[in-house]
Every structure is written in structure tokens, then in C-alpha cells.
Design a protein around this motif. Sequence first.
Motif, PDB file in Angstrom:
ATOM      1  N   ILE A 160       0.891  -1.145   0.054  1.00 52.32           N
ATOM      2  CA  ILE A 160       0.075   0.074   0.122  1.00 52.32           C
ATOM      3  C   ILE A 160       0.842   1.453   0.110  1.00 52.32           C
ATOM      4  N   LEU A 161       0.603   2.231  -0.750  1.00 49.79           N
ATOM      5  CA  LEU A 161       1.156   3.536  -0.973  1.00 49.79           C
ATOM      6  C   LEU A 161       0.478   4.701  -0.686  1.00 49.79           C
ATOM      7  N   PHE A 162       0.662   5.693   0.413  1.00 49.69           N
ATOM      8  CA  PHE A 162      -0.195   6.820   0.734  1.00 49.69           C
ATOM      9  C   PHE A 162       0.760   8.041   0.048  1.00 49.69           C
ATOM     10  N   CYS A 163      -0.169   8.742  -0.698  1.00 49.19           N
ATOM     11  CA  CYS A 163       0.531  10.180  -1.126  1.00 49.19           C
ATOM     12  C   CYS A 163      -0.360  11.187  -0.614  1.00 49.19           C
ATOM     13  N   GLY A 164       0.267  12.316  -0.322  1.00 44.21           N
ATOM     14  CA  GLY A 164      -0.439  13.386  -0.070  1.00 44.21           C
ATOM     15  C   GLY A 164       0.064  14.469   0.508  1.00 44.21           C
ATOM     16  N   PRO A 165      -0.375  15.484   0.707  1.00 45.58           N
ATOM     17  CA  PRO A 165       0.268  16.968   1.331  1.00 45.58           C
ATOM     18  C   PRO A 165       0.557  16.715   2.586  1.00 45.58           C
ATOM     19  N   PRO A 166       1.358  17.323   3.287  1.00 44.24           N
ATOM     20  CA  PRO A 166       1.592  17.371   4.758  1.00 44.24           C
ATOM     21  C   PRO A 166       0.492  17.647   5.527  1.00 44.24           C
ATOM     22  N   GLY A 167       0.421  16.988   6.703  1.00 49.23           N
ATOM     23  CA  GLY A 167      -0.900  17.185   7.530  1.00 49.23           C
ATOM     24  C   GLY A 167      -2.372  16.484   7.176  1.00 49.23           C
ATOM     25  N   SER A 168      -2.063  15.564   5.983  1.00 52.76           N
ATOM     26  CA  SER A 168      -3.261  15.048   5.471  1.00 52.76           C
ATOM     27  C   SER A 168      -3.657  13.659   6.408  1.00 52.76           C
ATOM     28  N   GLY A 169      -2.787  13.326   7.100  1.00 56.37           N
ATOM     29  CA  GLY A 169      -3.309  12.175   8.137  1.00 56.37           C
ATOM     30  C   GLY A 169      -2.675  10.757   7.466  1.00 56.37           C
ATOM     31  N   ILE A 259       9.390  -2.541  -7.209  1.00 55.57           N
ATOM     32  CA  ILE A 259       8.676  -2.286  -6.134  1.00 55.57           C
ATOM     33  C   ILE A 259       7.275  -1.571  -6.428  1.00 55.57           C
ATOM     34  N   ILE A 260       6.245  -2.469  -6.770  1.00 60.94           N
ATOM     35  CA  ILE A 260       5.166  -2.066  -7.358  1.00 60.94           C
ATOM     36  C   ILE A 260       3.894  -2.342  -6.448  1.00 60.94           C
ATOM     37  N   PRO A 261       3.484  -1.162  -5.718  1.00 62.93           N
ATOM     38  CA  PRO A 261       2.227  -0.998  -4.943  1.00 62.93           C
ATOM     39  C   PRO A 261       1.117  -1.816  -5.548  1.00 62.93           C
ATOM     40  N   ASN A 262       0.133  -2.388  -4.911  1.00 68.04           N
ATOM     41  CA  ASN A 262      -1.172  -2.975  -5.375  1.00 68.04           C
ATOM     42  C   ASN A 262      -2.400  -2.329  -5.015  1.00 68.04           C
ATOM     43  N   ARG A 263      -2.079  -1.037  -3.958  1.00 63.54           N
ATOM     44  CA  ARG A 263      -3.108  -0.090  -3.611  1.00 63.54           C
ATOM     45  C   ARG A 263      -2.514   1.069  -3.313  1.00 63.54           C
ATOM     46  N   VAL A 264      -2.823   2.236  -4.201  1.00 60.57           N
ATOM     47  CA  VAL A 264      -2.371   3.266  -4.061  1.00 60.57           C
ATOM     48  C   VAL A 264      -3.617   4.590  -3.602  1.00 60.57           C
ATOM     49  N   PHE A 265      -3.274   5.349  -2.676  1.00 61.60           N
ATOM     50  CA  PHE A 265      -4.293   6.574  -2.372  1.00 61.60           C
ATOM     51  C   PHE A 265      -3.423   7.777  -2.208  1.00 61.60           C
ATOM     52  N   PHE A 266      -4.303   8.835  -2.753  1.00 60.56           N
ATOM     53  CA  PHE A 266      -3.927  10.110  -2.737  1.00 60.56           C
ATOM     54  C   PHE A 266      -4.887  10.630  -1.871  1.00 60.56           C
ATOM     55  N   PHE A 267      -4.230  11.345  -0.876  1.00 55.79           N
ATOM     56  CA  PHE A 267      -4.823  12.120  -0.028  1.00 55.79           C
ATOM     57  C   PHE A 267      -5.279  13.418  -0.215  1.00 55.79           C
ATOM     58  N   ASN A 268      -6.495  14.020  -0.350  1.00 54.87           N
ATOM     59  CA  ASN A 268      -6.822  15.380  -0.673  1.00 54.87           C
ATOM     60  C   ASN A 268      -7.168  16.420   0.602  1.00 54.87           C
ATOM     61  N   LEU A 269      -6.664  17.485   0.780  1.00 57.48           N
ATOM     62  CA  LEU A 269      -7.016  18.332   1.911  1.00 57.48           C
ATOM     63  C   LEU A 269      -6.808  19.897   1.404  1.00 57.48           C
TER      64      LEU A 269
END
Length: 371
Positions: A160-169, A259-269
Motif C-alpha cells: 500500500i502506498l499513501f501519497c498526499g500533502p503534509p498534514g493530510s493524515g 517495487i510495485i504497490p497494489n493499492r495507491v491512495f491520494f489524500f486530498n486536503l
Amino acid sequence: MLEELLIHKPEDPIQFMIEHLKQHNDDAPRICILGPPASGKTTMVTQHLHVVVLYAADTTLIERNSGKRLDPLTEEVYHTTFDWPSDVQIQQRLVKPDLSEEEMSKQLLEYHRNFPGVFQIYQKILRSINADQPCVDVISQALTYVQTQHRSAAPFTPRILFCGPPGSGKSLQAALIAQKYGIVNICCGQLLKEAVADKTKLGELVKPYIDNGYPVPDNMVMKILERRLNAPDCMTKGWVLRGFPRDIEQAERLQKACIIPNRVFFFNLPYESIIERLSQRRIDPVTGERYHTTLRPAPTPKIQARLKQNPKDKEDNIEKRVDTHHRNVRDLQEFYEDAFYVNADQDPYPIFEFIESCIIKPLPCKKIKCF
């Protein structure tokens, strides 16, 4: 495994290796890659129970080996023909590995003498691939072969990969996911700090960048990240990663390393929420406890008086970090086209429930490409 053999020096190395392999989960991928020295075994990354054999002409293998050069500081291997470094300082410290042409020839002779017996054992699940071609073609053929086996649509080894701006949790959600599913929680920044604290060779190279607040070069980050993500616990349990990649070049480096994630999430804030969350954060230098002037104020005036603000949480620095994220996020979203998008401007637990629902949802089957 080789490292364990060198450390423990067992009387019966074969039995030791058998016991070592039995320690892993029975449902974990098990792959055996065979081939003569310099055929490219260490660059092969596959995902299922198969035996892949690489072969090439002896003259090609000897030529590959003779052109190898080793960086004693980073343990990076270069080649005089294929990937000679552009940095003059790196060039000057490169050394030739100890394996001479004569020793290489002996190893090849021993390999050719012993391989027929190995072939008889694995012939039903064995695939031979010509290694005397570009690495990308070798990897592509191996992946195609590996992906022919039937795979269950049930969840397995989450990556799992989490991408997002700082402070997005991202940190909180990573901790919740890791706790529930028993996967490894990996923060790229923390990995770099641990390498420095452990005083590894790479850690010594990384330290000046961290001490002076400069970005660590991608090749150093990748070296540390690859070692961690290829560790047995990550391979068997799965992982959730945050803090890398931050731009398209880093994402391509991950894919090149398979190194290939099978779930990627983009956090929007929204920017206003980011400022509200980060600029009011405070830390207690005595206990290390974190507080927020509005959402989680210090319990006593004494603690309140000694709280400090991290320089990166000042509004000017937050703005720079957010701008950097927004400059790169569009390219990352196009790169990870099957990603999920998270509304991070809400309570943590609805966010967690949404992420969880996406994790257990099977993805459409498609071929994975490694450069």
C-alpha cells in the motif's frame, strides 16, 4: 540467507537453509532463480512459485564480470560499459571486485558440471530465459511466465502506498492499517534517520544531508528503501509506505526496482485545513508528547509553557512543502492510474473505513511492467 550462513556458520548448511526457508509463511511467494555467475540473477524480481533459469554464453558472462566495478562506500555495482557513473568522485573510488577471469571460469565450469542434476529436479516448473539480451527483456519474460499461474482474487500481501500533502493524515491511517492487518508500517524519512542512527555505510553518507536539512539523493534513498521492502517481514506480511515517491522520477525508480504497490491512495486536503492542522502543532521536549493548541491542548500550564514548535510547522515552511506537493502530484496521479482518492478533510475513522473497503476490493487484472 547468505548473510545468515556467514554469521552462524552451521555444520550442515543445506539443512540450515531449509530451516531458514521454513520460517516464512507457507502462503508467501517462493521463487527460485538459477543461472551462472553474472547472468543477472540478482536483478530478477518475481512473485510466484516458479524456477527461472538464466543462461548466456560463457564469453558474455566473463565480459560482464570483468567490467564490474564496486563502490566501497555504497556497495553499488557499476559497469564500465553499461552504467558508468557520471560523478567523478564516484569514479575515482571505484574498485575492481576480487573475482578474476580465472576464478570466474572455474565457477562457470562448476556450474555446468552441477546444473544437469538441478534441471532434473525442477524440470516441471522450470523456465529457461536467455540472459544475453537487455535486462528489461529478461525481466519482462520472467514476469510474463510468473503471471501465467492462477491467482486468487482474495487479498494477499498488501503493498500500500499513501501519497498526499503534509498534514493530510497519512501517518495515522498507516498506523491504523498496519495494526489491523499486521503489515509493516514504513515511513521513508524514519528509515533514513534509522540508517544514520545505526551508523551504517549508507547512513554515514546520508547524515550530512539530514544534518543540514538538504534532500537526500534519490539513489541513496532507493538503496535503503529497497533493502527494507525486500526484507522477509515485508515480503511475507506486506507493507504500507509513505514519504516516497514524491515526484514522477522517484515513482519510476520504484517501478524500475520492481517495487510495485497494489493499492495507491491520494489524500486530498484543502490548504486552509493543512495550515490549521500543522501550524498549531506543538511538542513537549521533555516527554516527546505531541499537542495541538486547539484540538489537543496541553493538560497543564506547566506543560503548556515548555512546548516547542517544529521549524517545519511554521507557516512559511508549510507553504513551501504544500507547493512542492502540488507541483508533482498530477504526474504521480497519471502514473498510478488505478489509485483511489481520499477526502482527508473529515474524521479519521470514516477515512479508515473507506481505505479498508478499497484494500479488500480486488483490482482488475493487468500486466505489470518493470523497466
